[in-house]
Design an enzyme around this catalytic site. Sequence first.
Site, PDB file in Angstrom:
ATOM      1  N   GLY A  34       0.855  -1.181   0.000  1.00 54.53           N
ATOM      2  CA  GLY A  34       0.000   0.000   0.000  1.00 54.53           C
ATOM      3  C   GLY A  34       0.886   1.224   0.000  1.00 54.53           C
ATOM      4  N   SER A  72       5.936  -5.298  -0.972  1.00 51.07           N
ATOM      5  CA  SER A  72       5.900  -3.915  -1.445  1.00 51.07           C
ATOM      6  C   SER A  72       6.217  -2.950  -0.287  1.00 51.07           C
ATOM      7  CB  SER A  72       4.540  -3.663  -2.099  1.00 51.07           C
ATOM      8  OG  SER A  72       4.528  -2.444  -2.783  1.00 51.07           O
ATOM      9  N   ALA A  73       5.273  -2.149   0.180  1.00 49.50           N
ATOM     10  CA  ALA A  73       5.542  -1.249   1.314  1.00 49.50           C
ATOM     11  C   ALA A  73       6.035  -2.032   2.527  1.00 49.50           C
ATOM     12  CB  ALA A  73       4.285  -0.463   1.665  1.00 49.50           C
TER      13      ALA A  73
END
Lengths: 231, 231
Positions: free
Chosen positions: B89, B121-122
């Site tokens: 996110g 990801s994040a």
Amino acid sequence: MNIILASTSTLFGEQYLAYLKPEIVQLYNGVDEIIFIPFARPSGISHEDYTQKAATFFAEIGINVKGLHEFDDKITAVENAKGFFTGGGNTFLLVKTLHELGLMEVLKERVTNGKPYLGCSAGSNIGGINMKTTNDMPIVYPSSFDCMGLVPFNINPHYLDTTPEIKHNGETRETRIQEFLTQNEIKVVGLREGNWIRRIGNQITVEGTQLTRIFENGKAAYEIEAGTVIH
Amino acid sequence: MNIILASTSTLFGEQYLAYLKPEIVQLYNGVDEIIFIPFARPSGISHEDYTQKAATFFAEIGINVKGLHEFDDKITAVENAKGFFTGGGNTFLLVKTLHELGLMEVLKERVTNGKPYLGCSAGSNIGGINMKTTNDMPIVYPSSFDCMGLVPFNINPHYLDTTPEIKHNGETRETRIQEFLTQNEIKVVGLREGNWIRRIGNQITVEGTQLTRIFENGKAAYEIEAGTVIH
């Protein structure tokens, strides 16, 4: 106010600032010297080389360029300047430097009082309320994300439509801006390359060859045409 | 340590976490419940809905999932957890929330002491030294960009090669990372989608179906193959 906030300095396959030349001539009408703010340093270019790049373009239209890095007393230099141009690059580096040197407020004050201002890309981001809609990588940590608020909204330069043929699951630009709206009540102007914001006095319009995409809280994103007044 | 830091949760056209399933089974061997950290909220999804998405996947492999937002005392919840998964996110929102709640340090301490950790990801960005090589938009202002440093470098997830056919003058990913290197002496691992970092004890390798691009100060960027040990 008398400002241009452009999505990009350079259109694909064209010379630096070429597409904006008629607008730039009008913006700086009567001005023979401006200060260039080189702190965004695209690709890490030196302040000197970046200023020379700007100076080469402005020599064509009879305007002398001084780099802000050249002045020992940068605040006084901004106070005395006849006009400003902030080049693109990394918005985090630009905003960090302006806050560290105490320049964001004095620059805002001079531009609000009528000195012409041109920003491209990162230089346009700092014309918005804050830099929270930049596309840049956070390579340094600024003391604040607040910017000049020369316009009552934020700008997303180099606005890029989704390219569905790229098989990649990183967030699209639209998704990123929608995430911004979940955390902030600020309008975002998605400026495609070829477009710019023009403010003359209290009138703000979007200009250029493309439609411009507007994002607001509680509304679907929508498109406006060149010449449309925005608030 | 026992961690996976993945470029993405989802490969194009595939189900959530499907490509990582065998690795995830191995990572959490012997663990029947993990804490999911939903704070990055992709597209603004609620903590509840995001946790449900993770729980649905983990139910397939017999692991119960609790969202960290469900606990009044989140620090104690992290201290007592058997394993962790941080979803993707917005990295700024994730890092801001973790620092505000005092969770970055306690999470680091538990993972450093051997509790399994999966980030996507994040969630992978926060495994690096700091978040200065995220691709995300700075929609909120974190109190610091510092992260857990589970590996001695930074990660750029969703690493994307330049697509010259797109006539767009925004900075390429490689340009952004090179700008980072002008301001920081930290190695950057450009993780293409399909790849992940695996750390078991003191051995760190890059894994997956693609080459991985490495950026270091004073060197040209270079590619390494799956299975290569990185330091």
